[in-house]
Design a protein around this motif. Structure first.
Motif, short mmCIF file in Angstrom:
data_model
loop_
_atom_site.label_atom_id
_atom_site.label_comp_id
_atom_site.label_asym_id
_atom_site.label_seq_id
_atom_site.Cartn_x
_atom_site.Cartn_y
_atom_site.Cartn_z
N GLU A 290 -36.31 -27.08 -15.07
CA GLU A 290 -36.20 -26.47 -13.75
C GLU A 290 -36.22 -24.93 -13.88
OE1 GLU A 290 -35.99 -28.45 -10.97
OE2 GLU A 290 -36.15 -26.64 -9.73
N LEU A 291 -35.46 -24.42 -14.85
CA LEU A 291 -35.43 -22.98 -15.08
C LEU A 291 -36.79 -22.43 -15.52
CD1 LEU A 291 -31.95 -22.62 -16.77
CD2 LEU A 291 -32.74 -21.30 -14.80
N ILE A 292 -37.44 -23.18 -16.41
CA ILE A 292 -38.78 -22.77 -16.87
C ILE A 292 -39.71 -22.64 -15.66
CG2 ILE A 292 -40.83 -23.57 -18.14
CD1 ILE A 292 -38.88 -22.90 -20.19
N TYR A 293 -39.60 -23.61 -14.76
CA TYR A 293 -40.46 -23.59 -13.57
C TYR A 293 -40.12 -22.40 -12.66
CZ TYR A 293 -42.49 -24.94 -9.11
OH TYR A 293 -43.19 -24.93 -7.94
N ARG A 294 -38.84 -22.20 -12.39
CA ARG A 294 -38.43 -21.12 -11.47
C ARG A 294 -38.75 -19.75 -12.04
NH1 ARG A 294 -33.44 -22.73 -8.44
NH2 ARG A 294 -33.89 -24.88 -7.82
N GLY B 94 -28.11 -24.80 -32.26
CA GLY B 94 -27.13 -25.87 -32.17
C GLY B 94 -27.23 -26.71 -30.90
N SER B 95 -28.00 -26.22 -29.91
CA SER B 95 -28.06 -26.96 -28.65
C SER B 95 -29.21 -26.45 -27.79
CB SER B 95 -26.76 -26.80 -27.87
OG SER B 95 -26.65 -25.45 -27.47
N ILE B 96 -29.50 -27.20 -26.72
CA ILE B 96 -30.56 -26.76 -25.81
C ILE B 96 -30.10 -25.53 -25.03
CG2 ILE B 96 -29.93 -28.34 -23.91
CD1 ILE B 96 -32.98 -28.58 -23.33
N SER B 97 -28.80 -25.36 -24.83
CA SER B 97 -28.36 -24.17 -24.10
C SER B 97 -28.60 -22.89 -24.90
CB SER B 97 -26.92 -24.27 -23.61
OG SER B 97 -26.13 -24.94 -24.52
N GLU B 98 -28.48 -22.99 -26.23
CA GLU B 98 -28.82 -21.82 -27.06
C GLU B 98 -30.31 -21.49 -26.92
OE1 GLU B 98 -27.61 -21.69 -31.21
OE2 GLU B 98 -25.84 -22.89 -30.71
N LEU B 99 -31.14 -22.55 -26.92
CA LEU B 99 -32.58 -22.34 -26.76
C LEU B 99 -32.86 -21.71 -25.39
CD1 LEU B 99 -35.50 -22.81 -27.85
CD2 LEU B 99 -35.45 -25.00 -26.67
N GLN B 100 -32.20 -22.25 -24.39
CA GLN B 100 -32.39 -21.76 -23.02
C GLN B 100 -32.08 -20.26 -22.92
OE1 GLN B 100 -31.18 -24.60 -20.02
NE2 GLN B 100 -30.00 -22.97 -19.07
N HIS B 101 -31.00 -19.86 -23.55
CA HIS B 101 -30.60 -18.45 -23.53
C HIS B 101 -31.70 -17.59 -24.16
CE1 HIS B 101 -27.67 -15.21 -23.22
NE2 HIS B 101 -28.20 -14.77 -24.36
N VAL C 282 -34.92 -18.34 -24.55
CA VAL C 282 -36.16 -18.38 -23.76
C VAL C 282 -36.06 -17.43 -22.57
CG1 VAL C 282 -37.52 -19.87 -22.22
CG2 VAL C 282 -36.86 -20.70 -24.49
N LEU C 283 -34.88 -17.38 -21.97
CA LEU C 283 -34.72 -16.54 -20.78
C LEU C 283 -34.54 -15.06 -21.11
CD1 LEU C 283 -32.36 -18.75 -18.57
CD2 LEU C 283 -34.81 -18.40 -18.30
N HIS C 284 -33.98 -14.76 -22.27
CA HIS C 284 -33.58 -13.37 -22.51
C HIS C 284 -34.26 -12.69 -23.68
CE1 HIS C 284 -30.54 -13.91 -19.47
NE2 HIS C 284 -30.16 -15.02 -20.07
N GLU C 285 -34.96 -13.43 -24.51
CA GLU C 285 -35.58 -12.78 -25.67
C GLU C 285 -37.09 -12.99 -25.65
OE1 GLU C 285 -33.68 -13.46 -29.49
OE2 GLU C 285 -31.82 -13.96 -28.46
N ALA C 286 -37.81 -11.94 -25.98
CA ALA C 286 -39.28 -11.99 -25.94
C ALA C 286 -39.80 -12.99 -26.97
CB ALA C 286 -39.85 -10.61 -26.22
N GLY C 287 -40.90 -13.66 -26.64
CA GLY C 287 -41.57 -14.52 -27.61
C GLY C 287 -41.16 -15.98 -27.57
N TYR C 288 -39.96 -16.26 -27.11
CA TYR C 288 -39.49 -17.64 -27.15
C TYR C 288 -40.17 -18.53 -26.12
CZ TYR C 288 -36.03 -16.66 -30.68
OH TYR C 288 -35.44 -16.33 -31.85
N PHE C 289 -40.46 -17.97 -24.94
CA PHE C 289 -41.14 -18.78 -23.95
C PHE C 289 -42.53 -19.21 -24.44
CE2 PHE C 289 -44.08 -19.21 -20.35
CZ PHE C 289 -43.60 -20.43 -19.90
N ASP C 290 -43.20 -18.30 -25.16
CA ASP C 290 -44.53 -18.64 -25.69
C ASP C 290 -44.47 -19.85 -26.62
OD1 ASP C 290 -45.67 -16.63 -24.26
OD2 ASP C 290 -45.70 -15.19 -25.91
#
Lengths: 282, 187
Positions: free
Chosen positions: A20-24, A52-59, A61-69
């Protein structure tokens, strides 16, 4: 720092929130992709980055360059080959080309073309059938990185043996090596194949009709979607095809289980080639 | 206890091994079986037809979106990965090969483990690579039950041996005894 324990599952509500966050935030909609596949890819990414978790990944992806790619690459469908399922191309040559030949000008849409192997496979077929010069080919994908690879038409030489075999089985009329030049460990396909191809970004999930075409080829993309999204995409295809236009799907993608089936005639059941009816039943 | 599904992975020599197991299952064996046999990407779908003729169970190549039914055996189509969804449907992908294989045994086992948790039995049969070993570990993470064909009874011992070496195999059985053991677990 000690690396965290390998993750073996993601809670469904956490995965849904992440998508949902990726979409928004980024506008890419993976919410209706089949879950097992998406979960597996995301799990892999979490373990690969030693998180350690999907929430770490989420953080990240949302805040550091390159992770969304990275996520975009994980969730885009990049695996393709030249003349995958030679029988499909053979059937195209025998059943579809003779009808396309009757039009003065033809438009073809490769939807979800990834790195372009099937686009060039079909371009070669069009050249051999003498139809290339009157064809306009649109090759689209949502992932710009794979489109850049597609535009180059450079592929690893290690695949050529298999592609040559596929080409011959598909009813190819020449020697496959007529179409490329080998250099070191790569082959580059003939520039004349690119002349009438437009590569463009288009997202099947979120974008709409952009042209009226005679033929749509979209292979092994729908298998990643749930039923709802499959229906949405085949409706988009139906709107994009002229009456009497053709739709070619992957060998495991069956129009029979979608809402638009009654608007088509089956041309080849095994190779999944369909023709939009001239008079649509209402 | 009771089990809701069985996943089987096989590679080189797998067709004979599968034949032995499938023909050893009685007509009232209702636990669904989902299996991945490594094949050439160019092969056709003869395995499902071949096994179906020999068995009382319904044996078919898996379709995307298909609901997993009792008394059915589903086989991964050549050149596709087969995945189990948490709503107990099947799906296919054309993702990269894993362990040089598409279909990959690991992908089937890993997704089935998440869907069926401790209600899953995973079996590794004959084969010449390591595919399935990660899947076995995943099945044990969810407290499922794991079986390996004994390397001595395997046409090619590498794959079952690799699965055994993970330390996560519950039972090692000669090929001839696997069907009877499944009956004792599931019927």
């Amino acid at each position: 720092m000690q690396s965290p324990e390998r993750q073996t599952n993601i809670q469904n509500h956490e995965l849904e929130l992440f998508l949902e966050l990726i979409y928004r935030v980024f506008g890419y909609d993976f919410r209706n992709y089949n879950k097992a596949h998406v979960k597996r890819r995301i799990l892999h990414r979490i373990n690969n980055l030693e998180l350690g978790s999907i929430s770490e990944l989420q953080h990240k992806v949302l805040h550091e360059a390159g992770y969304f790619d990275l996520i975009l690459r994980d969730l885009s469908i990049n695996v393709t080959e030249m003349y995958r399922d030679p029988g499909f191309y053979k059937s195209m040559r025998e059943e579809v080309i003779p009808i396309l030949r009757t039009y003065p000008y033809i438009k073809i849409w490769h939807a979800g073309c990834a790195t372009g192997e099937e686009v060039y496979s079909f371009a070669i077929l069009l050249q051999e059938e003498g139809l290339y010069e009157r064809a306009q080919i649109y090759a689209t994908d949502f992932n710009q990185i794979v489109l850049e690879i597609a535009k180059k038409a450079i592929y690893p030489v290690s695949k050529i043996k298999e592609y040559t075999r596929n080409y011959q089985e598909s009813g190819g009329k020449k020697s496959f090596s007529d179409y490329y030049v080998a250099r070191y460990d790569s082959v580059i396909f003939d520039q004349s194949l690119k002349k009438n191809i437009v590569f463009a970004e288009h997202n099947l999930v979120t974008d709409s009709v952009f042209a009226e075409v005679n033929l749509i080829i979209c292979r092994n993309v729908l298998i990643y979607f749930n039923k709802e999204l499959q229906n949405k995409v085949v409706r988009l295809f139906t709107e994009s095809l002229i009456k009497g236009g053709f739709l070619g799907l992957g060998s495991k993608e069956n129009l029979m289980f979608t809402d638009v089936f009654d608007q088509y005639q089956t041309i080849d059941l095994k190779e999944k080639i369909y023709k939009k009816l001239v008079i649509t039943k209402k | 206890m009771g089990f809701d599904a069985i996943v089987i992975g096989s590679s080189a020599g797998g067709l004979n091994a599968l034949k032995t197991i499938i023909t050893g299952l009685p007509h009232n064996f209702s636990t669904p079986i989902i299996l991945t046999q490594h094949l050439s990407p160019h092969s056709d779908s003869y395995i499902a037809e071949f096994l179906n003729q020999l068995s009382h169970l319904t044996i078919k190549e898996a379709d995307g979106g298909e609901k997993i039914m009792p008394s059915h055996v589903y086989i991964a189509p050549p050149n596709f990965h087969l995945l189990v969804e948490e709503d107990f449907t099947l799906n296919l992908t054309v993702d990269e090969k894993i362990n040089y294989s598409r279909p990959s045994i690991d992908i089937l086992f890993e997704t089935a483990a998440i869907a069926y948790k401790n209600k899953l039995i995973g079996i590794i049969l004959t084969g010449a690579n390591n595919d399935g070993s990660n899947g076995i570990i995943q099945i044990k993470t969810f407290d499922g039950f794991t079986i390996a064909q004994s390397p001595e009874s395997a046409e090619v011992a590498v794959m079952p041996r690799s699965a055994i070496e993970t330390g996560h195999i519950d039972k090692i059985l000669p090929l001839q005894e696997i069907a009877a053991f499944l009956v004792s677990l599931c019927c």
